[in-house]
Enzyme design. Structure first.
Site, mmCIF file in Angstrom:
data_model
loop_
_atom_site.group_PDB
_atom_site.id
_atom_site.type_symbol
_atom_site.label_atom_id
_atom_site.label_comp_id
_atom_site.label_asym_id
_atom_site.label_seq_id
_atom_site.Cartn_x
_atom_site.Cartn_y
_atom_site.Cartn_z
ATOM 1 N N ASP A 249 -4.711 23.741 -9.932
ATOM 2 C CA ASP A 249 -6.051 23.809 -9.331
ATOM 3 C C ASP A 249 -6.683 25.144 -9.698
ATOM 4 O OD1 ASP A 249 -7.274 21.956 -6.800
ATOM 5 O OD2 ASP A 249 -8.255 23.879 -7.204
ATOM 6 N N GLU B 108 -7.057 5.237 -8.293
ATOM 7 C CA GLU B 108 -6.323 5.415 -7.036
ATOM 8 C C GLU B 108 -7.044 4.662 -5.923
ATOM 9 O OE1 GLU B 108 -3.276 6.980 -6.511
ATOM 10 O OE2 GLU B 108 -3.760 5.693 -4.825
ATOM 11 N N ARG C 9 -6.375 5.369 0.960
ATOM 12 C CA ARG C 9 -7.361 5.666 2.007
ATOM 13 C C ARG C 9 -6.945 6.939 2.714
ATOM 14 N NH1 ARG C 9 -5.888 0.893 5.543
ATOM 15 N NH2 ARG C 9 -3.945 1.528 4.564
ATOM 16 N N ASN D 230 -14.299 -0.826 -4.389
ATOM 17 C CA ASN D 230 -15.034 -0.079 -3.368
ATOM 18 C C ASN D 230 -16.391 -0.708 -3.067
ATOM 19 O OD1 ASN D 230 -12.985 1.658 -2.905
ATOM 20 N ND2 ASN D 230 -13.936 3.467 -3.803
ATOM 21 N N LEU E 224 -14.365 -5.808 8.093
ATOM 22 C CA LEU E 224 -15.436 -6.631 8.669
ATOM 23 C C LEU E 224 -15.944 -5.989 9.957
ATOM 24 C CD1 LEU E 224 -13.927 -10.245 8.287
ATOM 25 C CD2 LEU E 224 -15.664 -9.150 6.843
ATOM 26 N N ALA F 210 -18.261 -4.010 12.159
ATOM 27 C CA ALA F 210 -19.614 -3.442 12.213
ATOM 28 C C ALA F 210 -19.547 -2.102 12.937
ATOM 29 C CB ALA F 210 -20.527 -4.395 12.959
ATOM 30 N N CYS G 76 -15.900 8.396 -0.864
ATOM 31 C CA CYS G 76 -15.838 7.371 -1.911
ATOM 32 C C CYS G 76 -16.949 6.331 -1.846
ATOM 33 C CB CYS G 76 -14.494 6.663 -1.858
ATOM 34 S SG CYS G 76 -13.147 7.726 -2.347
ATOM 35 N N LYS H 171 -20.668 7.376 -2.649
ATOM 36 C CA LYS H 171 -20.803 7.868 -4.032
ATOM 37 C C LYS H 171 -20.536 6.738 -5.042
ATOM 38 C CE LYS H 171 -16.730 10.111 -5.435
ATOM 39 N NZ LYS H 171 -16.198 9.450 -6.603
ATOM 40 N N LYS I 99 -14.129 8.897 9.635
ATOM 41 C CA LYS I 99 -13.288 7.835 10.192
ATOM 42 C C LYS I 99 -12.092 8.506 10.864
ATOM 43 C CE LYS I 99 -10.160 6.951 6.444
ATOM 44 N NZ LYS I 99 -9.513 5.951 5.648
HETATM 45 C C1 UDX Z 1 -11.893 4.217 0.488
HETATM 46 C C2 UDX Z 1 -11.106 3.041 -0.103
HETATM 47 O O1 UDX Z 1 -10.597 2.209 0.954
HETATM 48 C C3 UDX Z 1 -9.983 3.534 -0.973
HETATM 49 O O2 UDX Z 1 -9.300 2.444 -1.563
HETATM 50 C C4 UDX Z 1 -10.606 4.412 -2.056
HETATM 51 O O3 UDX Z 1 -9.644 4.893 -2.911
HETATM 52 C C5 UDX Z 1 -11.366 5.576 -1.436
HETATM 53 O O4 UDX Z 1 -12.361 5.047 -0.561
HETATM 54 P P1 UDX Z 1 -11.589 5.954 2.467
HETATM 55 O O5 UDX Z 1 -12.942 6.455 2.098
HETATM 56 O O6 UDX Z 1 -10.492 6.923 2.725
HETATM 57 O O7 UDX Z 1 -11.029 4.956 1.351
HETATM 58 O O8 UDX Z 1 -11.750 5.119 3.825
HETATM 59 P P2 UDX Z 1 -11.782 3.586 4.279
HETATM 60 O O9 UDX Z 1 -10.733 3.386 5.290
HETATM 61 O O10 UDX Z 1 -11.822 2.656 3.160
HETATM 62 O O11 UDX Z 1 -13.187 3.565 5.040
HETATM 63 C C6 UDX Z 1 -14.409 3.821 4.359
HETATM 64 C C7 UDX Z 1 -15.566 3.790 5.307
HETATM 65 O O12 UDX Z 1 -15.848 2.457 5.731
HETATM 66 C C8 UDX Z 1 -15.376 4.587 6.595
HETATM 67 O O13 UDX Z 1 -16.560 5.284 6.877
HETATM 68 C C9 UDX Z 1 -15.113 3.556 7.654
HETATM 69 O O14 UDX Z 1 -15.507 3.963 8.936
HETATM 70 C C10 UDX Z 1 -15.968 2.409 7.138
HETATM 71 N N1 UDX Z 1 -15.527 1.087 7.595
HETATM 72 C C11 UDX Z 1 -14.337 0.596 7.185
HETATM 73 C C12 UDX Z 1 -16.360 0.317 8.401
HETATM 74 O O15 UDX Z 1 -17.458 0.742 8.769
HETATM 75 N N2 UDX Z 1 -15.938 -0.934 8.749
HETATM 76 C C13 UDX Z 1 -14.749 -1.455 8.367
HETATM 77 O O16 UDX Z 1 -14.457 -2.602 8.730
HETATM 78 C C14 UDX Z 1 -13.918 -0.670 7.558
#
Ligand code: UDX
Length: 436
Positions: A30, A154, A157, A214, A256, A258, A266, A269, A326
């Site tokens: 890094d 990758e 999560r 994604n 699913l 809400a 992720c 973007k 989250k």
């Molecule tokens: C995500 C992808 O899941 C992962 O595979 C990828 O590599 C990086 O992006 P991450 O951003 O860590 O991972 O979180 P994730 O658990 O997927 O949630 C993404 C967002 O969706 C969060 O803000 C979460 O609150 C929201 N979400 C998720 C909902 O609003 N409703 C859902 O049912 C699930």
């Protein structure tokens, strides 16, 4: 195997620790001196369940090292992972400057056959650009070695990153050469199982798979958020709807939920980046335009609920439960809670917040946001309490105690963690998403 991982963010650090734990010799690189110094002492710069133990154990065993010296990392390894950031640029495309800088360094310091693995999320066609950059740098430095560029996106999560790494649904590998495929198979042999396969494909499909996954997941979330509005107006309960459709094996129950909409490093973007790629190729991006627009407005939908309850926000105090985008992370990137905080403050409200892990990260960027030490303190003397992140600890609060402390018992539950009937019985003026 000798593995170098360039970039020690969420993806790079988790990959470094997990590959080391599988018995490989890993060197993490890094440019951030401070980060590398901390990592060498076994201090993780991120909050991620299980990361500290993995880090300490593998440092102690001597098969995990960290350096700021990219030359050392490249020269000492057979497989080089590029796991640097690809943030959203001004033009909403993925900013590839760090990816290309890594490619240039590889071309400069290459000292034998290398497999260059791209783990960062990058638009289709990037591997070709990386290959060209490495070749150009080799020419500039009078070097000539064989190498392969592989795409290995990758899917981990945050908050579940280590288990996602060790028990992936699948590992996607886009590779041209048999030599690269064999070495990558060997590297992942401790992880993949028959029902969780290593999926070999061409490089461009692998690059597309990451964005497609994604964008599909983000679409499910915006779809449910759209329907939640209909439930609020026409009746029906979005949680029941999610359960009912999720039992259809063609749909499945995940993603699913809400709520306030998706955030994090992720989804926002990547939805933007794939939208731009679609447009660059003159393809219709309208589904994703709608996904993005619903996601933006969903954050303010919660604000509308606060406003509907309190009318004038000027001088009111609002408590926020959860700032991280989250649960189980301290990451506040694109956190819906912060959009809400900014909007509330712009209307003259005072805000105080509690989050079990995200205090430090939040205070770094928003030093003026008042942070308190407990959820009860966040509810104390407030005109309204808003749940922005569904941390488990919020589900089991003593709600009577919460109510007693509040100036007025208004709760807006942006993550549907409480039971509306119970909240009403307790005497709260309670609203949530897509259910009454
Ligand atoms: C995500 C992808 O899941 C992962 O595979 C990828 O590599 C990086 O992006 P991450 O951003 O860590 O991972 O979180 P994730 O658990 O997927 O949630 C993404 C967002 O969706 C969060 O803000 C979460 O609150 C929201 N979400 C998720 C909902 O609003 N409703 C859902 O049912 C699930």
């Amino acid at each position: 195997m000798k593995v170098c991982i360039i970039g020690t963010g969420y993806v790079g650090l988790v990959s470094s620790c997990c590959f080391a734990d599988l018995g490989n010799d890993v060197i993490g690189v890094d440019i951030d001196d401070e980060k590398v110094a901390k990592l060498r002492e076994g201090i993780s710069p991120i909050y991620e369940p299980g990361i500290s133990d993995l880090l300490k154990r593998n440092l102690k065993q001597g098969n995990l090292n960290f350096t700021t010296n990219i030359k050392e990392g490249i020269e000492s390894s057979d497989i080089i992972f590029s796991a640097v950031g690809t943030p959203m640029g001004q033009d909403h495309r993925a900013d590839l400057s760090a990816v290309m800088a890594v490619a240039k360094a590889i071309g400069k310091y290459i000292n034998g056959y290398k497999i260059v693995v791209n783990k960062s999320t990058v638009p289709v066609g990037t591997a070709e650009k990386v290959e060209a950059e490495i070749k150009a740098a080799m020419v500039e430095n009078n070097l000539s070695f064989n190498f392969d560029v592989v795409s290995n996106p990758e899917f981990l999560r945050e908050g579940a990153a280590i288990s996602d790494f060790k028990n992936p649904d699948r590992v996607v590998v886009g590779a041209k050469s048999e030599r690269a495929r064999k070495l990558i198979s060997k590297l992942y042999s401790g992880i993949v199982r028959t029902n969780r396969p290593l999926v070999f494909t061409d490089v461009k499909s692998a690059e597309m798979i990451k964005y497609a996954a994604n964008a599909m997941l983000a679409t499910r979330i915006s779809f449910m958020n759209m329907l939640s509005h209909l439930c609020e107006k026409a009746g029906g309960d979005i949680k029941e709807v999610a359960k009912g459709i999720g039992l259809d094996s063609r749909i499945g129950p995940k993603f699913l939920q809400a709520g306030l909409g998706y955030g994090g490093s992720c989804f926002p973007k990547d939805v933007n980046a794939i939208m731009m790629t679609l447009k660059d190729y003159d393809c219709d991006a309208s589904i994703l335009e709608a996904v993005e627009s619903i996601n933006q407005s969903q954050r303010l939908h919660v604000y509308d609920k606060v406003k509907a309850s309190l009318k004038d926000l000027n001088g009111k105090t609002i408590g926020i439960l959860g700032v991280a985008f989250k649960p189980k992370t301290d990451d506040i990137r694109e956190a819906p809670a912060l959009t809400l905080v900014r909007k509330l403050e712009s209307e003259g409200a005072r805000v105080k917040a509690f989050d079990p892990e995200a205090r430090e990260t939040t205070e770094k960027y928003y030093p003026n946001l008042q942070f308190v030490d407990t959820p009860y303190a966040a509810a104390k003397n407030v005109d309204c309490l808003v749940v922005c992140t569904e941390w488990d600890t919020f589900r089991t609060l003593n709600l009577e105690q919460i109510k007693e402390g509040m100036k007025s018992p208004v709760v807006v539950d942006g993550r549907n963690i409480y039971d509306p009937e119970e909240m009403q019985k307790l005497g709260f003026h309670y609203s949530c998403i897509g259910r009454k």
